[in-house]
Design a protein around this motif. Structure first.
Motif, mmCIF file in Angstrom:
data_model
loop_
_atom_site.group_PDB
_atom_site.id
_atom_site.type_symbol
_atom_site.label_atom_id
_atom_site.label_comp_id
_atom_site.label_asym_id
_atom_site.label_seq_id
_atom_site.Cartn_x
_atom_site.Cartn_y
_atom_site.Cartn_z
ATOM 1 N N GLN A 124 0.845 -1.185 0.000
ATOM 2 C CA GLN A 124 0.000 0.000 0.000
ATOM 3 C C GLN A 124 0.890 1.248 0.000
ATOM 4 O O GLN A 124 1.326 1.718 1.053
ATOM 5 N N PRO B 225 -0.286 7.528 -0.313
ATOM 6 C CA PRO B 225 -0.974 8.291 -1.368
ATOM 7 C C PRO B 225 -0.225 9.575 -1.733
ATOM 8 O O PRO B 225 0.402 10.208 -0.881
ATOM 9 N N SER B 226 -0.303 9.929 -3.006
ATOM 10 C CA SER B 226 0.323 11.169 -3.458
ATOM 11 C C SER B 226 -0.459 12.360 -2.917
ATOM 12 O O SER B 226 -1.681 12.422 -3.057
ATOM 13 N N SER C 267 -6.524 12.571 -3.123
ATOM 14 C CA SER C 267 -5.744 12.265 -1.925
ATOM 15 C C SER C 267 -5.393 13.535 -1.168
ATOM 16 O O SER C 267 -5.437 13.581 0.067
ATOM 17 N N SER D 52 -7.775 4.071 4.442
ATOM 18 C CA SER D 52 -6.666 4.734 3.745
ATOM 19 C C SER D 52 -6.479 6.162 4.227
ATOM 20 O O SER D 52 -5.393 6.725 4.108
#
Length: 322
Positions: free
Chosen positions: A116, A119-120, A258, A288
């Motif tokens: 995982q 995230p950007s 994100s 997330s």
């Protein structure tokens, strides 16, 4: 440990299954259909189920009742894509619950956790620079600016921006009413002031002469809606023009989803509210967001203990292991 066979390590997806195996797979897909799975999910189950059953068949298993630890283990070892394993576990749980096997064999499938990546995320300051880098005086500048704001300010997916229609824009109530392409679920988003102004300017000054149900159009024939690839190009060009170093981060509209999630959770907005605002249908999507909750994580940071004794001497060069 199971011995890996000398058979092909890449079972053919389209290998014809034996009749009982085909019926077995059909029952699994119908089970998923009754649970309300989307067609795309059913297609994935069909692909992986066929892949797995072809593998166990080559290991001598001709009927679901013949599944056992040996042929399942060998099939799993011969599967090239470890990402399939979690889906095979689900399939085997169904096989036991539906009475096809005498025990639940899902536990012998090797565990594989998909990586995982973080995230950007672009900061608020970077996003403002990216937005301001667009030359609205260019032939398609107002279009690009309005499309970009939908991604940066509202977190709308590029596919939904690409196919957005005029019927989805309610200027009187300042709302955007979307049926998401990815999920098929309708969502209602606020048409905030900057977004509303950018859309109106584009529609009135740059696009007014075109007769099309779509909002964002190509500027050359055929005048259909812009593609997802075009939106990605808009984002990449804006990032470059802003002088922002991506530093390994993604450079598409999804990165702004994100970024928006990060901004919201750091403002103490509940994860569930973030999920609904971004149009996620999966309840697990909130997991997330925890990795984006940097400010909250700071509250749980532990101070580094001061080195003492032999360890302190070692760090200071006053003692060595030799």
């Amino acid at each position: 440990m199971y011995q890996q066979t000398e058979q092909s390590t890449t079972p053919c997806r389209y290998q014809e299954l034996l009749p009982e195996m085909k019926d077995f797979l059909a029952g699994y897909l119908e089970h998923g259909r009754r649970k309300g799975l989307r067609e795309s999910s059913l297609q994935l189950q069909d692909k992986i189920g066929h892949y797995f059953l072809a593998a166990v068949t080559r290991n001598g298993c001709t009927r679901p009742e013949e599944l056992n630890a040996g042929n399942i283990g060998n099939a799993c070892l011969n599967i090239s894509s470890k990402w399939f394993l979690s889906h095979i576990q689900t399939f085997l749980r169904y096989a036991y619950q539906a009475g096809h096997t005498d025990r639940d064999y899902s536990g012998i499938v090797p565990l594989f956790k998909r990586p995982q990546p973080y995230p950007s995320v672009y900061t608020t300051e970077e996003i403002l620079k990216i937005e301001n880098s667009i030359d609205q005086g260019s032939p398609h500048g107002k279009r690009d600016y309005a499309a970009l704001l939908l991604a940066t300010r509202l977190g709308i997916r590029s596919g939904d921006i690409s196919t957005m229609t005029s019927k989805e824009l309610d200027f009187d109530r300042s709302l955007i009413l979307l049926t998401q392409n990815k999920t098929g679920v309708a969502i209602e988003l606020p048409m905030i002031t900057d977004v509303k102004a950018a859309l109106k300017q584009y529609l009135e000054e740059e696009r007014a002469c075109y007769d099309s149900p779509y909002v964002f159009l190509r500027i050359v024939p055929p005048y259909s809606h812009i593609s997802v690839q075009a939106i990605t190009k808009i984002v990449r060009t804006a990032i470059m023009a802003a002088g922002i170093d991506p530093a390994g981060r993604k450079q598409g509209a999804h990165a702004f989803r994100s970024s928006l999630a990060s901004s919201m959770v750091n403002d103490n907005i509940p994860y569930e509210a973030v999920r609904k605002a971004l149009g996620h249908t999966d309840q697990n999507a909130i997991r997330s967001y925890a990795s984006l909750d940097v400010e909250q994580l700071r509250n749980y940071a532990l101070p580094v203990m001061e080195a003492t004794g032999t360890f302190a001497a070692f760090l200071e060069g006053r003692w060595s292991l030799s």
